[in-house]
Enzyme design. Structure first.
Site, short mmCIF file in Angstrom:
data_model
loop_
_atom_site.label_atom_id
_atom_site.label_comp_id
_atom_site.label_asym_id
_atom_site.label_seq_id
_atom_site.Cartn_x
_atom_site.Cartn_y
_atom_site.Cartn_z
N ASP A 1 -2.65 12.67 2.39
CA ASP A 1 -1.22 12.41 2.22
C ASP A 1 -1.04 11.56 0.97
O ASP A 1 -1.57 11.89 -0.08
CB ASP A 1 -0.66 11.78 3.49
CG ASP A 1 0.85 11.53 3.44
OD1 ASP A 1 1.62 12.47 3.62
OD2 ASP A 1 1.23 10.36 3.23
N HIS B 1 -0.16 18.49 9.37
CA HIS B 1 -0.25 17.53 8.27
C HIS B 1 -1.40 16.53 8.41
O HIS B 1 -1.90 16.02 7.41
CB HIS B 1 1.08 16.77 8.16
CG HIS B 1 1.14 15.83 7.01
ND1 HIS B 1 1.02 16.24 5.69
CD2 HIS B 1 1.29 14.48 6.96
CE1 HIS B 1 1.11 15.19 4.90
NE2 HIS B 1 1.28 14.11 5.63
#
Length: 326
Positions: A102, A304
């Protein structure tokens, strides 16, 4: 989950960073994203350490047990990459492999871009390396996704800060579940967009049950780690977003420079990042963007939170990459 790691603080660039570490050998630095901390790498410590690596996962600037400077401008990519270089040297090392997930991925990519003499190899999970564009990113994204685009929503100091800090346990349950491969919202994957008059947590919604890869204990660990900054628990991480266009300005001298070190990219096919405008073109051009790309790996059904959702596959890929790194 019990993680057999050692914890301490290290002085870096005038602030104290909390680190979790395990193992001995060549240094592998693991950089978390938003809203996370060292615990996001809980499944990586033991396998990488057992393979002969010194594994260090910091709480990055502004997060969890690390210091949180008050100035928004103190969270630029130059500050963050400076922290990585400073940490490597503070640990008594000259070089390291840097792995980021991320927001940790842009920090890893940028550190490799600017300091290939220090970064032996680089891996990015979720977010690929994005070469500097011709214009600031936020206005372009806002034009496509609107004012409710979450990175735009995060810009106003105090708004998302208060919302996310009101009930950190509920925040982590909502964000971690809502962006995982188990959520209906990630089929197909798309970036968070907050409807007018709503909040981010209204949009993501707290689940009745957590996905199998995430336990209530995990959620409580994240909430406890964030308690160190009270009602500013999420402010440090949000300040990273408030420097997006400033990063574009600061990195102007390096426009056109490429990542020269061996690279690995890994993401899930249900990762919200894949829904960003233009991301399909970026992913199809990775071998040009990263001339020393070792592998690009797509994990079917993964959302994610790559290394948390699919630790076995991520660990295997990292170990194979580390073994091949010069």
């Amino acid at each position: 989950m019990s993680v057999a790691v050692e914890h301490r603080h290290v002085e870096v660039n005038g602030i104290r960073l909390h680190i979790a570490e395990r193992g001995e050998g060549p240094l592998v630095l693991l950089l978390h994203g938003f809203p996370e901390c060292w615990y996001s790498w809980r499944h990586q410590f033991a396998p990488l350490a057992a393979a002969g690596y010194r594994v260090v996962a910091p709480d990055q600037r502004g997060y969890a047990r690390s210091d949180q400077p008050g100035d928004i401008a103190a969270y630029s990519l130059l500050h963050l990459t400076g922290d990585v270089i400073g940490l490597i040297h503070a640990l008594g090392e000259e070089r390291a492999v840097v792995v980021g997930h991320d927001w940790g991925a842009p920090v890893a990519w940028t550190t490799a871009l600017l300091r290939p003499d220090v970064v032996r190899a680089v891996a990015g999970l979720s977010v690929p390396h994005l070469p500097r564009g011709a214009a600031p990113p936020l206005p372009a994204l806002r034009a496509v996704l609107g004012d409710g685009f979450y990175q735009q929503y995060f810009q106003e100091p105090g708004v998302a800060d208060a919302e996310l800090a009101q009930n950190p346990t509920a925040t982590f349950r909502s964000i971690l579940s809502g962006s995982s491969g188990d959520s209906p919202a990630t089929d197909p994957p798309r970036p968070w967009v907050v409807p007018d008059g709503a909040t981010l947590l209204d949009t993501l919604r707290e689940p009745k049950e957590l996905p199998a890869w995430l336990t209530e204990e995990d959620v409580e660990v994240f909430a406890r780690e964030y308690a160190h900054h009270g009602d500013r628990a999420f402010t440090g991480g949000l300040n990273w977003y408030r420097n997006i266009d400033r990063n574009w300005e600061l990195l102007a001298p390096f426009a056109g420079r490429g990542v020269e070190v061996p690279a690995l990219y890994m993401s899930g096919d249900r990762d919200l990042v894949r829904g960003f405008p233009g991301m399909d073109q970026v992913l199809s051009s990775l071998d040009r963007i990263l001339p020393r790309l070792h592998r690009s790996i797509t994990l079917p059904g993964c959302g994610h939170w790559t290394q948390q959702e699919r630790p076995g596959e991520v660990n295997a890929a990292l170990l194979e990459f580390l073994a091949a790194a010069p």
